[in-house]
Write an enzyme that holds these catalytic residues in place. Structure first.
Site, PDB file in Angstrom:
ATOM      1  N   GLU A   1      10.955  22.418  28.151  1.00 26.82           N
ATOM      2  CA  GLU A   1      10.310  21.221  27.613  1.00 26.82           C
ATOM      3  C   GLU A   1      10.599  21.108  26.123  1.00 26.82           C
ATOM      4  OE1 GLU A   1       6.311  19.636  29.050  1.00 26.82           O
ATOM      5  OE2 GLU A   1       5.816  20.569  27.128  1.00 26.82           O
TER       6      GLU A   1
ATOM      7  N   ASP B   1       0.527  25.711  34.307  1.00 21.86           N
ATOM      8  CA  ASP B   1       1.712  26.002  33.489  1.00 21.86           C
ATOM      9  C   ASP B   1       2.939  26.260  34.363  1.00 21.86           C
ATOM     10  OD1 ASP B   1       0.491  26.123  30.683  1.00 21.86           O
ATOM     11  OD2 ASP B   1      -0.789  27.515  31.790  1.00 21.86           O
TER      12      ASP B   1
ATOM     13  N   ASP C   1       7.960  26.184  30.679  1.00 21.68           N
ATOM     14  CA  ASP C   1       6.941  25.420  29.952  1.00 21.68           C
ATOM     15  C   ASP C   1       6.432  26.354  28.856  1.00 21.68           C
ATOM     16  OD1 ASP C   1       5.035  23.454  29.245  1.00 21.68           O
ATOM     17  OD2 ASP C   1       3.531  24.448  30.489  1.00 21.68           O
TER      18      ASP C   1
END
Length: 173
Positions: free
Chosen positions: A67, A139, A8
């Site tokens: 991502e 996160d 992430d």
């Protein structure tokens, strides 16, 4: 058996999560955050690159999932996020890992069942799916969710390929 590293990305905090997949069984291997406390962006990017490289060396993943960039309201933030993603991807490519990208909405849909899920819902489902004793940091939970998404997407793709092969051979199951 496959080991998947989920990332992430962020210019200040980059979450990571590592899981093992054996068939449909997912096992938690590790997670955490790469925190960049320096002010200048080039130094932060260097720390992200070094951190991701160290994680790859430690866990020896087979796949790297990250991502995708989303449209941010602040152009400066979007550019910094893109650069953080870039150095993380370069770290993976330098280790010859295949890179897979997933939209945040797809990750939430896969893990929670709702594409507009809240962070707390993602944390709860990651905890449940990986049988963790507590919710992971936000996160790290997002990174684990990205890795879980890769497992589901790749498994579904293999099942579809097998179905197509059986159909081509005249066998339907």
């Amino acid at each position: 058996m496959s080991i998947i590293l989920g990332i992430d990305p962020g210019s200040r905090i980059t979450g990571y999560g590592v899981i093992r997949q054996v068939g449909r069984q997912l096992t938690y291997l590790g997670s955490g955050c790469i925190r960049t406390k320096v002010d200048d962006l080039p130094s932060r990017l260097k720390l992200i690159y070094a951190g991701v490289t160290e994680i790859i060396t430690q866990f020896q993943p087979d796949y790297f999932a990250i991502e995708q960039v989303f449209m941010a309201k602040n152009a400066d933030s979007a550019l910094k996020l893109g650069q953080a993603r870039g150095v993380a991807i370069v770290a993976a490519v330098n280790q010859e890992l295949p890179v897979f990208e997933y939209a945040a909405r797809q990750v939430k849909q896969t893990v929670v069942g709702i594409g507009s899920a809240e962070k707390s819902q993602v944390q709860h489902m990651v905890r449940t799916l990986l049988k963790l004793p507590a919710n992971p940091q936000a996160d790290a939970a997002d990174a684990l969710a990205i890795a879980i998404t890769h497992c589901h997407v790749s498994q579904n793709a293999m099942q579809m390929s097998e179905s197509r092969l059986n159909l081509a051979r005249g066998r339907l199951r």
